[in-house]
Design a protein around this motif. Structure first.
Motif, PDB file in Angstrom:
ATOM      1  N   PHE A   1       0.692  -1.246  -0.258  1.00 35.93           N
ATOM      2  CA  PHE A   1      -0.033   0.023   0.063  1.00 35.93           C
ATOM      3  C   PHE A   1       0.840   1.242   0.049  1.00 35.93           C
ATOM      4  N   GLN A   2       2.201   1.086   0.080  1.00 40.92           N
ATOM      5  CA  GLN A   2       2.995   2.455   0.212  1.00 40.92           C
ATOM      6  C   GLN A   2       2.701   3.522  -0.911  1.00 40.92           C
ATOM      7  N   ALA A   3       2.769   3.128  -2.009  1.00 42.20           N
ATOM      8  CA  ALA A   3       2.376   4.178  -3.176  1.00 42.20           C
ATOM      9  C   ALA A   3       1.164   4.894  -2.894  1.00 42.20           C
ATOM     10  N   ASN A   4       0.002   4.146  -2.458  1.00 42.91           N
ATOM     11  CA  ASN A   4      -1.295   4.611  -2.361  1.00 42.91           C
ATOM     12  C   ASN A   4      -1.377   5.609  -1.133  1.00 42.91           C
ATOM     13  N   LEU A   5      -0.525   5.247   0.032  1.00 43.27           N
ATOM     14  CA  LEU A   5      -0.343   6.045   1.041  1.00 43.27           C
ATOM     15  C   LEU A   5       0.100   7.287   0.917  1.00 43.27           C
ATOM     16  N   ALA A   6       1.237   7.179  -0.156  1.00 45.00           N
ATOM     17  CA  ALA A   6       1.934   8.473  -0.446  1.00 45.00           C
ATOM     18  C   ALA A   6       0.909   9.436  -1.328  1.00 45.00           C
ATOM     19  N   GLU A   7       0.182   8.801  -2.108  1.00 44.28           N
ATOM     20  CA  GLU A   7      -0.939   9.629  -2.737  1.00 44.28           C
ATOM     21  C   GLU A   7      -1.983  10.323  -2.086  1.00 44.28           C
ATOM     22  N   ILE A   8      -2.407   9.536  -0.817  1.00 40.58           N
ATOM     23  CA  ILE A   8      -3.270  10.103   0.033  1.00 40.58           C
ATOM     24  C   ILE A   8      -2.737  11.051   0.832  1.00 40.58           C
ATOM     25  N   ALA A   9      -1.580  11.123   1.173  1.00 36.87           N
ATOM     26  CA  ALA A   9      -0.929  12.166   1.801  1.00 36.87           C
ATOM     27  C   ALA A   9      -0.688  13.413   1.063  1.00 36.87           C
ATOM     28  N   ALA A  10      -0.486  13.303  -0.030  1.00 32.38           N
ATOM     29  CA  ALA A  10      -0.639  14.401  -1.068  1.00 32.38           C
ATOM     30  C   ALA A  10      -1.812  14.892  -1.396  1.00 32.38           C
TER      31      ALA A  10
ATOM     32  N   LYS B   1      -2.654  -5.241   7.645  1.00 34.43           N
ATOM     33  CA  LYS B   1      -1.522  -4.702   6.723  1.00 34.43           C
ATOM     34  C   LYS B   1      -1.842  -3.355   6.693  1.00 34.43           C
ATOM     35  N   PHE B   2      -3.259  -2.844   6.101  1.00 36.79           N
ATOM     36  CA  PHE B   2      -3.452  -1.465   5.840  1.00 36.79           C
ATOM     37  C   PHE B   2      -3.463  -0.562   7.043  1.00 36.79           C
ATOM     38  N   VAL B   3      -4.210  -1.090   8.064  1.00 37.81           N
ATOM     39  CA  VAL B   3      -4.028  -0.174   9.297  1.00 37.81           C
ATOM     40  C   VAL B   3      -2.836   0.120   9.966  1.00 37.81           C
ATOM     41  N   LYS B   4      -1.668  -0.866  10.228  1.00 39.66           N
ATOM     42  CA  LYS B   4      -0.458  -0.738  10.562  1.00 39.66           C
ATOM     43  C   LYS B   4       0.397   0.194   9.290  1.00 39.66           C
ATOM     44  N   ASP B   5       0.032  -0.139   8.156  1.00 41.74           N
ATOM     45  CA  ASP B   5       0.752   0.673   7.280  1.00 41.74           C
ATOM     46  C   ASP B   5       0.446   2.300   7.032  1.00 41.74           C
ATOM     47  N   TYR B   6      -0.791   2.457   7.487  1.00 42.82           N
ATOM     48  CA  TYR B   6      -1.280   3.572   7.546  1.00 42.82           C
ATOM     49  C   TYR B   6      -0.670   4.502   8.736  1.00 42.82           C
ATOM     50  N   ALA B   7      -0.865   3.733   9.861  1.00 43.14           N
ATOM     51  CA  ALA B   7      -0.150   4.464  11.078  1.00 43.14           C
ATOM     52  C   ALA B   7       1.190   4.619  10.809  1.00 43.14           C
ATOM     53  N   ALA B   8       1.917   3.793  10.428  1.00 43.33           N
ATOM     54  CA  ALA B   8       3.356   3.763  10.110  1.00 43.33           C
ATOM     55  C   ALA B   8       3.937   4.995   9.152  1.00 43.33           C
ATOM     56  N   ALA B   9       2.731   5.395   8.255  1.00 40.21           N
ATOM     57  CA  ALA B   9       3.111   6.423   7.227  1.00 40.21           C
ATOM     58  C   ALA B   9       3.180   7.573   7.875  1.00 40.21           C
ATOM     59  N   GLY B  10       2.509   7.896   9.045  1.00 43.68           N
ATOM     60  CA  GLY B  10       2.066   8.922   9.779  1.00 43.68           C
ATOM     61  C   GLY B  10       1.090   9.830   9.401  1.00 43.68           C
TER      62      GLY B  10
ATOM     63  N   LYS C   1      -2.145   8.842  10.422  1.00 41.72           N
ATOM     64  CA  LYS C   1      -3.070   8.399  11.633  1.00 41.72           C
ATOM     65  C   LYS C   1      -3.329   9.619  12.336  1.00 41.72           C
ATOM     66  N   GLN C   2      -2.580  10.477  12.730  1.00 41.48           N
ATOM     67  CA  GLN C   2      -2.681  11.711  13.406  1.00 41.48           C
ATOM     68  C   GLN C   2      -3.398  12.798  12.711  1.00 41.48           C
ATOM     69  N   SER C   3      -3.133  12.828  11.280  1.00 40.27           N
ATOM     70  CA  SER C   3      -3.723  14.073  10.632  1.00 40.27           C
ATOM     71  C   SER C   3      -4.905  13.716   9.892  1.00 40.27           C
ATOM     72  N   ILE C   4      -4.902  12.459   9.193  1.00 38.48           N
ATOM     73  CA  ILE C   4      -6.229  12.266   8.274  1.00 38.48           C
ATOM     74  C   ILE C   4      -6.781  10.868   9.256  1.00 38.48           C
ATOM     75  N   PRO C   5      -8.106  11.143   9.757  1.00 41.53           N
ATOM     76  CA  PRO C   5      -8.911  10.099  10.252  1.00 41.53           C
ATOM     77  C   PRO C   5      -9.009   8.718   9.448  1.00 41.53           C
ATOM     78  N   LEU C   6      -9.141   7.835   9.882  1.00 43.90           N
ATOM     79  CA  LEU C   6      -9.557   6.513   9.191  1.00 43.90           C
ATOM     80  C   LEU C   6     -10.630   6.117   9.431  1.00 43.90           C
ATOM     81  N   LEU C   7     -11.734   5.855   8.513  1.00 44.47           N
ATOM     82  CA  LEU C   7     -12.992   5.333   8.664  1.00 44.47           C
ATOM     83  C   LEU C   7     -13.147   3.989   7.914  1.00 44.47           C
ATOM     84  N   GLY C   8     -14.044   3.208   8.409  1.00 45.88           N
ATOM     85  CA  GLY C   8     -14.244   1.947   7.605  1.00 45.88           C
ATOM     86  C   GLY C   8     -15.631   1.167   7.809  1.00 45.88           C
ATOM     87  N   SER C   9     -15.924   0.452   6.947  1.00 44.69           N
ATOM     88  CA  SER C   9     -16.927  -0.707   6.927  1.00 44.69           C
ATOM     89  C   SER C   9     -16.401  -1.660   8.327  1.00 44.69           C
TER      90      SER C   9
END
Length: 394
Positions: free
Chosen positions: A211-220, A237-246, A248-256
């Motif tokens: 997911f790294q490339a996608n997370l970079a796009e989200i950050a941009a 994997k997604f939840v852990k990668d999302y937090a590791a990419a920094g 979590k604190q700036s863009i809230p994560l929602l989900g089904s």
């Protein structure tokens, strides 16, 4: 033989003798009702299949392993989550094994094969998990019932919740497959109806977890929040990668709700604070939930989950239906009518059924706190799937 039988019935003695012979239904009533349990018992979804099947068995055990007075027999088949084999497997259960009820499954692609066979043969099908919308939408039928959800159903209410929390621009992300796409569409419908905008829909090949490339796009893109549909190992994997990419604190994560359902232990602190919507939570304060969880733990030595709840409710639904017809498997119109009218005192809360045979149920707003999905509100009460394309006949 015909003439002799008619002659017999003209005499009182013969009439008494004939009365002593069981009727056709009475003979059938002494036979067991066969349930074809077609679930995944190996592979990625094995634990989900086991929990759903055990939920069903628990519900029927509480009824003395009887439906409408008749003993129940289970015919078990591992569907291996393989859609290509689903029609042949379901056909074998109906035509070779002679099951009265099809119960399954987890994988939506396999469920569609079961729907096909149910529509062709008229066999009663109860779906305890797969959320594919067409099963109770465009392909709805009098003999098809669901005790779980549609993919649209848990996701749609989060759209309004997100808008109410001040989010106006959201990025969505999921695997490119049916369940994810239907869930994202449900969220988008609710969010845009409230006035928000989904500014980017990101899909990745199933079951890719890079997911790294996608997370970079989200950050941009800097959205107000992100809405996702992932489950199982991909959700971890997604939840852990999302937090590791920094993020979590700036863009809230929602989900089904499946984002954090059965995955919290593996996600750890990375999941803290995530908001999800689902039709169940372990800690629901209802007597039916508490008694169910205690009975399940005693019977199987493990804690129940949403998959066990949905299987359990399938058993309660079958019990109400067959009780109404006293176990007469030939009286299908009355059986289906009773199932349509059923009110299930479910661990998730009271549940009824829509005209398309999908659950009408509350959807809960949940927040991860201290490693638990805590209910913090009700996102939608008595929510019914729109069942687009359903034209019920028969």
């Amino acid at each position: 033989m015909t003439l002799n039988r008619r002659a017999f019935l003209t005499s009182t003695a013969a009439g008494v003798a004939a009365a002593a012979i069981p009727t056709r239904f009475a003979i059938g009533n002494t036979a067991k009702i066969k349930i074809g349990v077609m679930m995944p018992f190996t592979g990625t979804f094995a634990s989900l299949g086991e929990m759903g099947a055990n939920g069903l068995k628990l519900a029927l055990a509480m009824q003395g392993n009887r439906l409408g007075g008749r003993e129940v027999e289970f015919v078990i088949l591992d569907d291996e989550s393989e859609p290509s084999r689903a029609p042949a497997n379901a056909t074998r259960l109906v035509k070779s094994d002679g099951v009265d009820v099809l119960f399954g499954t987890v994988h939506s692609g396999v469920a569609m094969g079961m729907v096909k066979v149910a529509r062709e043969t008229g066999a009663l099908l109860v779906i305890p998990n797969a959320g594919v919308g067409a099963a109770t939408g465009a392909l709805c039928a009098p003999n098809i019932f669901r005790t779980s959800f549609t993919n649209w159903q848990p996701a749609f209410p989060m759209g309004k919740i997100a808008y109410e929390r001040g989010y106006r621009k959201i990025v969505s992300m999921t695997w490119k497959y049916g369940a994810g796409e239907e869930a994202i569409a449900g969220f988008k419908e609710g969010f845009e109806a409230a006035g928000g905008a989904v500014i980017k829909e990101i899909t990745v090949p199933f079951p890719n977890v890079e997911f790294q490339a996608n997370l970079a796009e989200i950050a941009a893109l800097k959205p107000d929040a992100v809405f996702t549909f992932f489950a199982g190992g991909g959700a971890v994997k997604f939840v852990k990668d999302y937090a590791a990419a920094g993020l979590k604190q700036s863009i809230p994560l929602l989900g089904s709700g499946f984002l954090t359902e059965g995955t919290l232990a593996a996600q750890g602190d990375a999941a803290e604070g995530i908001l999800t919507t689902l039709h169940y939570a372990d800690g629901l304060d209802a007597s039916a939930n508490q008694s169910f969880r205690a009975a399940f733990a005693q019977a199987y030595g493990k804690e129940a989950d949403i998959y066990a709840v949905q299987g359990f409710d399938a058993g309660l639904l079958l019990s109400q239906g067959f009780s109404a017809v006293k176990g007469d498997t030939t009286n299908r119109p009355a059986l289906y009518a009773a199932m349509e009218r059923a009110v299930i005192d479910s661990p998730r809360g009271l549940m009824t059924f829509s005209p398309s045979h999908n659950p009408v149920q509350d959807i809960y707003l949940r927040k991860v706190r201290n490693g638990q999905n805590e209910v913090i509100g009700i996102a939608a009460r008595n929510l019914s799937d729109p069942a687009r394309g359903c034209k019920m006949t028969g």
